[in-house]
Design a protein around this motif. Structure first.
Motif, PDB file in Angstrom:
ATOM      1  N   PHE A   9       0.828  -1.203   0.000  1.00 22.20           N
ATOM      2  CA  PHE A   9       0.000   0.000   0.000  1.00 22.20           C
ATOM      3  C   PHE A   9       0.861   1.251   0.000  1.00 22.20           C
ATOM      4  N   ILE A  10       1.923   1.212   0.829  1.00 29.74           N
ATOM      5  CA  ILE A  10       2.801   2.371   0.929  1.00 29.74           C
ATOM      6  C   ILE A  10       3.544   2.590  -0.366  1.00 29.74           C
ATOM      7  N   SER A  11       4.031   1.514  -0.993  1.00 29.29           N
ATOM      8  CA  SER A  11       4.815   1.658  -2.215  1.00 29.29           C
ATOM      9  C   SER A  11       3.972   2.203  -3.360  1.00 29.29           C
ATOM     10  N   GLY A  12       2.696   1.821  -3.388  1.00 25.99           N
ATOM     11  CA  GLY A  12       1.791   2.327  -4.401  1.00 25.99           C
ATOM     12  C   GLY A  12       2.009   1.757  -5.776  1.00 25.99           C
ATOM     13  N   CYS A  13       2.948   0.841  -5.929  1.00 26.35           N
ATOM     14  CA  CYS A  13       3.238   0.288  -7.242  1.00 26.35           C
ATOM     15  C   CYS A  13       3.351  -1.212  -7.164  1.00 26.35           C
ATOM     16  N   SER A  14       2.866  -1.868  -8.209  1.00 31.52           N
ATOM     17  CA  SER A  14       2.873  -3.318  -8.237  1.00 31.52           C
ATOM     18  C   SER A  14       3.049  -3.781  -9.671  1.00 31.52           C
ATOM     19  N   GLU A  15       3.003  -5.080  -9.869  1.00 32.01           N
ATOM     20  CA  GLU A  15       3.054  -5.599 -11.222  1.00 32.01           C
ATOM     21  C   GLU A  15       1.757  -5.279 -11.958  1.00 32.01           C
ATOM     22  N   SER A  16       1.831  -5.353 -13.280  1.00 27.18           N
ATOM     23  CA  SER A  16       0.675  -5.027 -14.104  1.00 27.18           C
ATOM     24  C   SER A  16      -0.528  -5.892 -13.747  1.00 27.18           C
ATOM     25  N   ASN A  17      -1.698  -5.253 -13.669  1.00 23.70           N
ATOM     26  CA  ASN A  17      -2.916  -5.980 -13.360  1.00 23.70           C
ATOM     27  C   ASN A  17      -3.384  -6.770 -14.577  1.00 23.70           C
ATOM     28  N   SER A  18      -4.186  -7.805 -14.331  1.00 26.65           N
ATOM     29  CA  SER A  18      -4.618  -8.690 -15.411  1.00 26.65           C
ATOM     30  C   SER A  18      -6.035  -8.381 -15.873  1.00 26.65           C
ATOM     31  N   THR A  19      -6.478  -7.116 -15.695  1.00 24.53           N
ATOM     32  CA  THR A  19      -7.814  -6.739 -16.109  1.00 24.53           C
ATOM     33  C   THR A  19      -7.986  -6.942 -17.611  1.00 24.53           C
ATOM     34  N   THR A  20      -9.073  -7.606 -17.999  1.00 24.71           N
ATOM     35  CA  THR A  20      -9.363  -7.802 -19.412  1.00 24.71           C
ATOM     36  C   THR A  20     -10.048  -6.555 -19.950  1.00 24.71           C
ATOM     37  N   ILE A  21      -9.468  -5.983 -20.997  1.00 21.40           N
ATOM     38  CA  ILE A  21      -9.979  -4.737 -21.565  1.00 21.40           C
ATOM     39  C   ILE A  21     -10.518  -5.012 -22.960  1.00 21.40           C
ATOM     40  N   ASP A  22     -11.708  -4.537 -23.232  1.00 19.76           N
ATOM     41  CA  ASP A  22     -12.356  -4.740 -24.521  1.00 19.76           C
ATOM     42  C   ASP A  22     -12.020  -3.566 -25.440  1.00 19.76           C
ATOM     43  N   PHE A  23     -11.124  -3.805 -26.412  1.00 16.06           N
ATOM     44  CA  PHE A  23     -10.706  -2.755 -27.332  1.00 16.06           C
ATOM     45  C   PHE A  23     -11.642  -2.638 -28.536  1.00 16.06           C
ATOM     46  N   ASP A  24     -12.563  -3.587 -28.664  1.00 13.75           N
ATOM     47  CA  ASP A  24     -13.438  -3.597 -29.839  1.00 13.75           C
ATOM     48  C   ASP A  24     -14.315  -2.348 -29.880  1.00 13.75           C
ATOM     49  N   ASN A  25     -14.518  -1.851 -31.085  1.00 15.10           N
ATOM     50  CA  ASN A  25     -15.424  -0.732 -31.345  1.00 15.10           C
ATOM     51  C   ASN A  25     -14.996   0.586 -30.704  1.00 15.10           C
ATOM     52  N   ALA A  26     -13.731   0.685 -30.326  1.00 17.18           N
ATOM     53  CA  ALA A  26     -13.234   1.940 -29.774  1.00 17.18           C
ATOM     54  C   ALA A  26     -12.804   2.864 -30.901  1.00 17.18           C
ATOM     55  N   THR A  27     -13.258   4.100 -30.858  1.00 16.70           N
ATOM     56  CA  THR A  27     -12.803   5.097 -31.832  1.00 16.70           C
ATOM     57  C   THR A  27     -11.322   5.369 -31.636  1.00 16.70           C
ATOM     58  N   GLY A  42     -13.213  13.668 -38.493  1.00 21.42           N
ATOM     59  CA  GLY A  42     -12.940  14.862 -37.700  1.00 21.42           C
ATOM     60  C   GLY A  42     -11.848  14.714 -36.662  1.00 21.42           C
ATOM     61  N   ILE A  43     -11.041  13.673 -36.741  1.00 23.34           N
ATOM     62  CA  ILE A  43      -9.948  13.474 -35.780  1.00 23.34           C
ATOM     63  C   ILE A  43      -8.669  14.089 -36.348  1.00 23.34           C
ATOM     64  N   LYS A  44      -7.926  14.785 -35.498  1.00 25.52           N
ATOM     65  CA  LYS A  44      -6.732  15.505 -35.942  1.00 25.52           C
ATOM     66  C   LYS A  44      -5.564  15.238 -35.011  1.00 25.52           C
ATOM     67  N   PRO A  47     -13.679  14.075 -32.316  1.00 27.82           N
ATOM     68  CA  PRO A  47     -14.766  14.764 -33.030  1.00 27.82           C
ATOM     69  C   PRO A  47     -15.513  15.826 -32.235  1.00 27.82           C
ATOM     70  N   LYS A  48     -15.660  15.625 -30.934  1.00 26.02           N
ATOM     71  CA  LYS A  48     -16.381  16.612 -30.120  1.00 26.02           C
ATOM     72  C   LYS A  48     -15.431  17.620 -29.476  1.00 26.02           C
ATOM     73  N   ASN A  49     -14.244  17.761 -30.080  1.00 28.08           N
ATOM     74  CA  ASN A  49     -13.206  18.696 -29.631  1.00 28.08           C
ATOM     75  C   ASN A  49     -12.556  18.296 -28.311  1.00 28.08           C
ATOM     76  N   GLU A  50     -12.722  17.026 -27.895  1.00 26.11           N
ATOM     77  CA  GLU A  50     -11.983  16.544 -26.738  1.00 26.11           C
ATOM     78  C   GLU A  50     -10.521  16.378 -27.157  1.00 26.11           C
ATOM     79  N   LYS A  51      -9.607  16.839 -26.307  1.00 24.06           N
ATOM     80  CA  LYS A  51      -8.195  16.853 -26.668  1.00 24.06           C
ATOM     81  C   LYS A  51      -7.362  16.036 -25.687  1.00 24.06           C
ATOM     82  N   LEU A  52      -6.396  15.310 -26.251  1.00 22.34           N
ATOM     83  CA  LEU A  52      -5.475  14.499 -25.473  1.00 22.34           C
ATOM     84  C   LEU A  52      -4.071  15.055 -25.689  1.00 22.34           C
ATOM     85  N   LEU A  53      -3.332  15.242 -24.596  1.00 27.58           N
ATOM     86  CA  LEU A  53      -2.005  15.865 -24.638  1.00 27.58           C
ATOM     87  C   LEU A  53      -0.931  14.853 -24.264  1.00 27.58           C
TER      88      LEU A  53
END
Length: 283
Positions: free
Chosen positions: A19-37, A155-157, A183-189
């Motif tokens: 808990f104190i270290s706050g870092c661990s090995e990568s979690n094994s959560t299954t992520i669904d990448f399908d249909n993601a813009t 509309g993605i740039k 497309p909705k002008n959301e920006k990632l930096l």
């Protein structure tokens, strides 16, 4: 003390240490990448940067971590069924950003490579230049003050901002800063390892707000980082570190006081998805 009590005490100690270290090995959560813009994967490469972005099949790789990280990058690209990298962005020439760039160029078809124009003398840099020379089909753009813009479908740039000041051979000050607009002008930096002055130069000229930010330089804290982190529209932040000790205490403390969801790559790969007009953030 009974044996069971000793065992319980040891277990509690281990849990507290994690808990104190706050870092661990990568979690094994299954992520669904399908249909993601859009899908952003900030790899768990330690105190280095490698970020993969898939925009409806248009693939972007931002930086290439250290030399020893190529097997992980290679595995991720294969898992994502990527054979062609449409755009490779090298933010600057520190070893922990270009270490595997030559292997990426030598093992994958790269449509376009964008990088700064300053010069650095190092073995990884020589390897990168040799790989570029051996891959004549890759279009290479060296940004010297001018910015790069590319319009994608729907509309993605993508915009890549180059320093407007002369920072000499200071690697971090020469970091390219990339912005993806949805497309909705959301920006990632994606801030590379931009120094306080470099980030300040960018933010002073740029009046946009951001939903997501890959924070600069592995948890560095300064007034411009605070300015970015405390922007009212920022929802998600990613910090690339090997352990939490890599990040400055002021950054960690600030992150805990803000509504921004801040994740650290020492806890595992960070994933941001954009589906049906909504964001999903995973680790």
């Amino acid at each position: 003390m009974k044996k069971t009590n000793i065992t319980a005490l040891l277990l509690i100690t281990v849990i507290l240490m994690l808990f104190i270290s706050g870092c661990s090995e990568s979690n094994s959560t299954t992520i669904d990448f399908d249909n993601a813009t859009l899908a952003v994967r900030v790899l768990q490469s330690g105190k280095s940067d490698c970020i993969f972005v898939d925009i409806e099949g248009y693939t972007v790789l931002i930086d290439c971590a250290d030399e020893e990280d190529f097997p992980m990058i290679d595995q991720m690209l294969k898992e994502s069924e990527v054979s062609v990298i449409d755009l490779l962005i090298i933010t600057h020439f520190d070893n922990d950003h270009i270490g595997s760039a030559d292997n990426v160029l030598n093992n994958y078809s790269v449509g376009e490579l964008v990088m700064p124009s300053y010069v650095r003398h190092s073995k990884p840099m020589r390897n990168l230049l040799e790989a570029i020379e051996n891959n004549s089909s890759t279009k290479v753009s060296k940004l010297d003050g001018a910015d790069y813009e590319k319009e994608l479908e729907n509309g993605i740039k993508i915009e890549i901002n180059a320093p407007k000041k002369n920072y000499g051979i200071d690697d971090n000050a020469n970091s390219l800063i990339s912005v993806i607009t949805l497309p909705k002008n959301e920006k990632l930096l994606f801030a590379g390892d931009a120094t306080k002055e470099r980030l300040g130069e960018f933010l002073e000229r740029d009046t946009n707000s951001y939903v997501f930010a890959k924070m600069p330089h592995h948890g560095e804290y300064n007034t411009e980082v605070k300015r970015l982190m405390t922007h009212k529209d920022l929802l998600y932040a990613a910090v690339t570190v090997g352990t939490l000790d890599d990040a400055e205490t002021k950054l960690l403390t600030l992150a805990k006081t803000l509504p921004v969801k801040t994740l650290y790559t020492c806890d595992g790969e960070i994933v941001l998805l954009y589906k049906d007009g909504k964001f999903e953030f995973y680790q």
